[in-house]
Design an enzyme around this catalytic site. Structure first.
Site, PDB file in Angstrom:
ATOM      1  N   TYR A  80      -4.365  56.701 -66.919  1.00 42.43           N
ATOM      2  CA  TYR A  80      -4.176  55.955 -65.673  1.00 42.43           C
ATOM      3  C   TYR A  80      -5.292  56.140 -64.644  1.00 42.43           C
ATOM      4  O   TYR A  80      -5.218  55.578 -63.549  1.00 42.43           O
ATOM      5  CB  TYR A  80      -2.824  56.309 -65.039  1.00 42.43           C
ATOM      6  CG  TYR A  80      -2.587  57.795 -64.824  1.00 42.43           C
ATOM      7  CD1 TYR A  80      -3.088  58.446 -63.697  1.00 42.43           C
ATOM      8  CD2 TYR A  80      -1.852  58.536 -65.737  1.00 42.43           C
ATOM      9  CE1 TYR A  80      -2.871  59.801 -63.498  1.00 42.43           C
ATOM     10  CE2 TYR A  80      -1.621  59.898 -65.538  1.00 42.43           C
ATOM     11  CZ  TYR A  80      -2.126  60.520 -64.419  1.00 42.43           C
ATOM     12  OH  TYR A  80      -1.903  61.860 -64.226  1.00 42.43           O
TER      13      TYR A  80
ATOM     14  N   ARG B 133      -5.901  65.367 -56.706  1.00 50.88           N
ATOM     15  CA  ARG B 133      -5.415  66.195 -57.802  1.00 50.88           C
ATOM     16  C   ARG B 133      -6.441  66.148 -58.938  1.00 50.88           C
ATOM     17  O   ARG B 133      -6.537  65.170 -59.676  1.00 50.88           O
ATOM     18  CB  ARG B 133      -4.061  65.650 -58.289  1.00 50.88           C
ATOM     19  CG  ARG B 133      -3.304  66.591 -59.202  1.00 50.88           C
ATOM     20  CD  ARG B 133      -2.122  65.865 -59.820  1.00 50.88           C
ATOM     21  NE  ARG B 133      -2.554  64.970 -60.881  1.00 50.88           N
ATOM     22  CZ  ARG B 133      -1.950  63.830 -61.213  1.00 50.88           C
ATOM     23  NH1 ARG B 133      -0.908  63.418 -60.535  1.00 50.88           N
ATOM     24  NH2 ARG B 133      -2.403  63.095 -62.204  1.00 50.88           N
TER      25      ARG B 133
ATOM     26  N   HIS C 190      -1.049  65.801 -63.946  1.00 53.36           N
ATOM     27  CA  HIS C 190       0.180  66.052 -63.194  1.00 53.36           C
ATOM     28  C   HIS C 190       0.805  67.371 -63.645  1.00 53.36           C
ATOM     29  O   HIS C 190       1.177  68.208 -62.823  1.00 53.36           O
ATOM     30  CB  HIS C 190       1.164  64.901 -63.416  1.00 53.36           C
ATOM     31  CG  HIS C 190       2.516  65.147 -62.838  1.00 53.36           C
ATOM     32  ND1 HIS C 190       2.743  65.248 -61.479  1.00 53.36           N
ATOM     33  CD2 HIS C 190       3.721  65.322 -63.436  1.00 53.36           C
ATOM     34  CE1 HIS C 190       4.025  65.474 -61.268  1.00 53.36           C
ATOM     35  NE2 HIS C 190       4.648  65.524 -62.430  1.00 53.36           N
TER      36      HIS C 190
END
Length: 368
Positions: free
Chosen positions: A277, A264, A268
Site C-alpha cells: 500500500y 511510520r 504496521h
C-alpha cells in the site's frame, strides 16, 4: 442557580507546523505560538533517549522475526513524538498509551521485561500502573482517550495537581470514542492532553482516504479547545508544546489537542506487508526528516554534542539491547492463579468458584 460556563479556546491552528529545528539541523523561522526551544541540556537528554528507544525498537523487531515474541508494532521513526511528549510529563501526571507506544513506556521508566511481557504472552499488562503512573497499553482503537479523560476528571474532582496525556493515531481520531473524549474533556475542562501521532497511515489506509480535513488539529476548534499542529519529528517542538499544554491543564485551563506530523517507517506490525500500500520512494522521502539525525546536527553545531558523547550514547544503546535479549532469553515464571488477580476490586462469586476449580486441578497435579 449559578451555572459555570467553561472558558474555551476556538482559534484554528496555524497551517505550518510548529518547529524549532529543521531537517538540516538548523533553526527554523516558523512561528512557534510563543513556545521556547528547550535548553541544550534538555535536548541532549532527549537525544540520548531517542537513540535508546530506536535501538530498543530494532532489537524487539529482530526478536519478533526470530519468533521470540508475538506480533509487535514498531514506532521506529516516531521517536520524537514518543520521547518528547512522555518526557514532558511530571511524576504525578498519568500516561495512557496505545499498543504502539512501547517507546513511551521505556521513556517513562518501565523495565524492558515488563514492557514486553504482554507481547510474549506472559501477562496482560506486565507492569504496575501505579508505580509508573501509566495505564496498561490499549489495543482497541481510541479507548485510551476515554480512560485519560475520565482519570483527569477524577483528579480534578479530588483537587489533585495532575494532568493526563494520551497518545492516539490518525486512524483512532476517526473513532467515536475519540469524539466522546474530546467533547467530555472540553465541556468539563479536564486537564487532558491528546497527542495525535499522525503517522500518515491507519494500518493500510492513507490519511487522504480517512478525512478531507485540511489537518487533524482543526478538529479541536469544533470542541472548543486549543489545537496545535507540530512537526512531530522535531523533538524540541514536541517537548515544548506538550509541556505547555500539560501546564495549561494543571492550571485549570482544560484540554489541548496536539497533532504531531510524523511517519511510520516500518510496517504496521511484523505481520504486515507495507509494500502492498505504499511506495519505497515515499519511505525514502521521509528519511530526510529523521528526528535523531536532525537533533544530532543541531547539537553538534551548538557544541553540546561531540564524538565522545555520541559514542557513549551508542554504547548505552547496545547495553540496552543486550538487556532486551537477556530478558527474552529468561523463562517467565507464570502462576495460573494470576488469572484471578486484579479482575474485580470485590471478588465475584462466579469467579471465586472458577478459582476453586483451578486450585483443585493444580493440587491434583502436584502444583499446589
Amino acid at each position: 442557580m449559578t451555572i459555570d460556563v467553561p472558558t474555551t479556546g476556538r482559534s484554528l491552528p496555524q497551517l505550518q507546523p510548529i518547529s524549532f529545528i529543521g531537517a538540516d539541523g538548523r533553526l527554523t523561522d516558523t512561528p512557534t505560538e510563543g513556545l521556547r526551544i528547550p535548553s541544550d541540556a534538555t535536548l541532549t537528554g532527549l537525544y540520548r533517549q531517542m537513540v535508546l528507544v530506536r535501538r530498543f525498537e530494532a532489537q524487539v523487531t529482530h526478536l519478533t522475526r526470530q519468533g521470540r515474541l508475538a506480533t509487535y508494532p514498531s514506532a521506529a521513526g516516531q521517536e520524537a513524538a514518543e520521547v518528547g511528549a512522555t518526557t514532558a510529563l511530571a511524576p504525578n501526571d498519568w500516561l495512557f498509551p496505545t499498543y504502539r507506544d512501547s517507546a513511551a513506556l521505556l521513556t517513562r521508566g518501565v523495565p524492558v521485561a515488563e514492557i514486553l511481557a504482554a507481547f510474549r504472552g506472559d501477562w496482560h499488562c506486565g507492569f504496575d500502573p501505579h508505580e509508573y503512573h501509566t495505564s496498561p497499553a490499549a489495543t482497541p482503537l481510541a479507548t485510551q482517550t476515554l480512560h485519560a479523560t475520565g482519570f483527569a476528571m477524577a483528579a480534578k474532582l479530588k483537587g489533585e495537581d495532575a494532568a493526563t496525556l494520551t497518545f492516539l493515531g490518525d486512524g483512532a481520531s476517526s473513532e467515536g470514542d475519540t469524539h466522546e473524549a474530546f467533547n467530555f474533556a472540553s465541556v468539563w475542562q479536564t486537564p487532558t492532553v491528546f497527542v495525535l501521532q499522525n503517522n500518515q497511515y491507519a494500518i493500510s489506509t492513507p490519511l487522504r482516504e480517512q478525512t478531507n480535513a485540511t489537518m487533524l488539529a482543526d478538529r479541536a476548534a469544533g470542541y472548543g479547545m486549543p489545537g496545535l499542529r507540530v512537526d512531530g519529528n522535531d523533538v524540541a517542538a514536541v517537548f515544548a508544546a506538550v509541556a505547555a499544554a500539560l501546564e495549561r491543564g494543571r492550571n485549570g485551563d482544560g484540554p489541548t489537542l496536539i497533532e504531531c506530523l510524523t511517519y511510520r517507517m516500518e510496517s504496521h506490525t511484523n505481520s504486515d506487508d507495507p509494500t502492498k500500500y505504499r511506495d519505497a520512494e515515499e519511505v525514502e522521502h521521509w528519511k530526510q526528516f529523521d528526528p535523531i539525525d536532525r537533533l544530532e546536527r543541531y547539537l553538534r553545531q551548538t557544541g553540546a554534542l561531540d564524538d565522545a558523547t555520541v559514542a557513549e550514547v551508542a554504547e548505552a544503546a547496545e547495553t540496552l539491547a543486550t538487556s532486551v535479549r537477556d530478558a527474552m532469553n529468561a523463562e517467565a515464571e507464570i502462576d495460573p492463579r494470576e488469572l484471578f488477580a486484579f479482575v474485580y476490586a470485590n471478588p465475584r462469586t462466579a469467579l471465586a468458584e472458577q478459582q476453586q476449580v483451578l486450585e483443585a486441578e493444580l493440587a491434583a497435579a502436584g502444583q499446589a
